[in-house]
Design a protein around this motif. Structure first.
Motif, short mmCIF file in Angstrom:
data_model
loop_
_atom_site.label_atom_id
_atom_site.label_comp_id
_atom_site.label_asym_id
_atom_site.label_seq_id
_atom_site.Cartn_x
_atom_site.Cartn_y
_atom_site.Cartn_z
N SER A 260 -2.10 8.74 8.38
CA SER A 260 -2.79 7.52 7.95
C SER A 260 -1.82 6.35 7.86
O SER A 260 -2.19 5.21 8.16
N ARG A 261 -0.56 6.62 7.48
CA ARG A 261 0.44 5.54 7.44
C ARG A 261 0.70 5.00 8.84
O ARG A 261 0.76 3.79 9.05
N LYS A 262 0.85 5.91 9.80
CA LYS A 262 1.12 5.48 11.17
C LYS A 262 -0.07 4.71 11.74
O LYS A 262 0.11 3.73 12.47
N SER A 263 -1.26 5.14 11.40
CA SER A 263 -2.46 4.47 11.87
C SER A 263 -2.52 3.04 11.34
O SER A 263 -2.81 2.09 12.09
N LYS A 264 -2.23 2.85 10.05
CA LYS A 264 -2.27 1.52 9.46
C LYS A 264 -1.15 0.64 9.99
O LYS A 264 -1.31 -0.57 10.18
N ALA A 265 0.02 1.24 10.24
CA ALA A 265 1.14 0.47 10.79
C ALA A 265 0.82 -0.01 12.20
O ALA A 265 1.12 -1.14 12.57
N ALA A 266 0.20 0.86 13.00
CA ALA A 266 -0.21 0.48 14.35
C ALA A 266 -1.25 -0.63 14.30
O ALA A 266 -1.24 -1.55 15.12
N TRP A 267 -2.15 -0.55 13.33
CA TRP A 267 -3.17 -1.59 13.14
C TRP A 267 -2.51 -2.92 12.80
O TRP A 267 -2.90 -3.97 13.31
N ALA A 268 -1.47 -2.87 11.95
CA ALA A 268 -0.75 -4.10 11.57
C ALA A 268 -0.10 -4.73 12.79
O ALA A 268 -0.15 -5.94 12.99
N LEU A 269 0.54 -3.90 13.63
CA LEU A 269 1.19 -4.42 14.83
C LEU A 269 0.15 -5.01 15.79
O LEU A 269 0.39 -6.06 16.40
N MET A 270 -1.00 -4.35 15.92
CA MET A 270 -2.06 -4.86 16.78
C MET A 270 -2.50 -6.24 16.33
O MET A 270 -2.69 -7.15 17.14
N LEU A 271 -2.65 -6.43 15.02
CA LEU A 271 -3.05 -7.73 14.49
C LEU A 271 -2.01 -8.80 14.81
O LEU A 271 -2.34 -9.88 15.30
N MET A 272 -0.74 -8.49 14.52
CA MET A 272 0.31 -9.48 14.73
C MET A 272 0.48 -9.82 16.20
O MET A 272 0.60 -10.99 16.57
N ASN A 273 0.46 -8.80 17.07
CA ASN A 273 0.60 -9.06 18.50
C ASN A 273 -0.62 -9.77 19.05
O ASN A 273 -0.51 -10.63 19.93
N GLY A 274 -1.80 -9.41 18.54
CA GLY A 274 -3.03 -10.05 19.01
C GLY A 274 -3.00 -11.55 18.78
O GLY A 274 -3.38 -12.33 19.65
N ASP B 118 0.81 -1.20 0.00
CA ASP B 118 0.00 0.00 0.00
C ASP B 118 0.85 1.26 0.00
O ASP B 118 0.50 2.27 -0.61
N VAL B 119 2.00 1.20 0.70
CA VAL B 119 2.92 2.34 0.68
C VAL B 119 3.46 2.56 -0.73
O VAL B 119 3.52 3.68 -1.23
N ALA B 120 3.86 1.46 -1.38
CA ALA B 120 4.43 1.56 -2.73
C ALA B 120 3.43 2.14 -3.72
O ALA B 120 3.79 2.86 -4.64
N LEU B 121 2.14 1.84 -3.50
CA LEU B 121 1.09 2.35 -4.39
C LEU B 121 0.54 3.70 -3.93
O LEU B 121 -0.40 4.21 -4.53
N GLU B 122 1.13 4.23 -2.87
CA GLU B 122 0.71 5.53 -2.32
C GLU B 122 -0.77 5.54 -1.97
O GLU B 122 -1.52 6.47 -2.31
N ARG B 123 -1.20 4.51 -1.29
CA ARG B 123 -2.61 4.44 -0.89
C ARG B 123 -2.89 5.25 0.38
O ARG B 123 -4.05 5.38 0.78
N PHE B 124 -1.83 5.74 1.03
CA PHE B 124 -2.03 6.52 2.24
C PHE B 124 -1.99 8.01 1.91
O PHE B 124 -1.12 8.47 1.18
N ASN B 125 -2.90 8.75 2.47
CA ASN B 125 -3.00 10.17 2.16
C ASN B 125 -1.91 11.01 2.82
O ASN B 125 -1.48 12.02 2.28
N ASP B 126 -1.46 10.58 4.00
CA ASP B 126 -0.47 11.37 4.72
C ASP B 126 0.24 10.51 5.76
O ASP B 126 -0.04 9.31 5.90
N GLU B 127 1.13 11.13 6.50
CA GLU B 127 1.91 10.43 7.52
C GLU B 127 1.00 9.85 8.60
O GLU B 127 1.22 8.73 9.09
#
Length: 219
Positions: free
Chosen positions: A181-195, A170-179
């Motif tokens: 939204s990127r941080k929010s999605k990265a935190a979501w990814a960590l939450m999933l993996m840790n969960g 998603d980063v490579a395709l520039e699907r994030f509008n700004d910093e």
């Protein structure tokens, strides 16, 4: 030693480094854009990359992240395989056989066995089999509080890798509008993996992450 939560943290670290570099690329790209503004031209706010150089840098940086994610997952798989192949001690085998040879086993004995020998994958699986056998016989020996980090390890690795790679995609395709939204999605990814690493939910949640991660953002 293979550890799900440690692996999740390492993968998140890859995403964090990527975000930092993407911010730098975006800043350089915007400066280059501003330098080319003609008198009277309306200046657009900072958003997606506008220069070919910026896009090339972004794709090259994403490629390095893909490679690092693969490297971390392959290393974790090797560690997992080595631990699974470790032979149990003679003491553990003897104790396990003594429990197997009895008609009934107490919960205290099962708990002691898990604590002392459950770190070995082979013994752990044998103890789980014994636990189920004794429960079917009517013994109150359920020990759900004991687990081995290798249990569900491959499912976790497959799913966590998908989560991390989906974020990079998603980063490579520039699907994030700004910093933000990127941080929010990265935190979501960590939450999933840790969960999943902590047993809060199963691999089916992570299995859908690749589809979910890109939703809500424009391509």
């Amino acid at each position: 030693m293979f550890d799900k939560k440690e692996t999740a943290g390492q993968l998140y670290g890859v995403l964090g480094h990527l975000m930092g570099d993407v911010d730098e690329i975006a800043e350089d790209d915007y400066k280059q854009y501003l330098a080319g503004i003609q008198p009277g031209e309306v200046v657009r706010p900072r958003g997606k990359l506008t220069t070919e150089e910026g896009r090339k840098r972004l794709l090259a940086r994403a490629s390095r992240s893909y490679a690092r994610i693969a490297e971390l997952c392959e290393e974790a798989e090797r560690e997992m395989g080595e631990e699974m192949a470790q032979a149990p001690s003679a003491e553990a085998i003897s104790y396990l056989e003594s429990l197997r040879g009895r008609a009934h086993v107490t919960r205290a004995e099962m708990e002691a066995a898990y604590r002392k020998y459950g770190g070995n994958w082979s013994v752990y699986r044998s103890l789980k089999e014994l636990e189920l056998r004794q429960i079917r016989k009517g013994d109150n020996v359920a020990c759900p509080q004991f687990s081995n980090t290798l249990e569900g390890g491959q499912e976790f690795l497959d799913a966590a890798r998908k989560v991390a790679e989906s974020f990079v995609h998603d980063v490579a395709l520039e699907r994030f509008n700004d910093e933000t939204s990127r941080k929010s999605k990265a935190a979501w990814a960590l939450m999933l993996m840790n969960g999943y690493a902590e047993g809060k939910f199963g691999p089916e949640v992570l299995a859908d992450a690749g589809r979910i991660a890109g939703e809500g953002e424009g391509a």
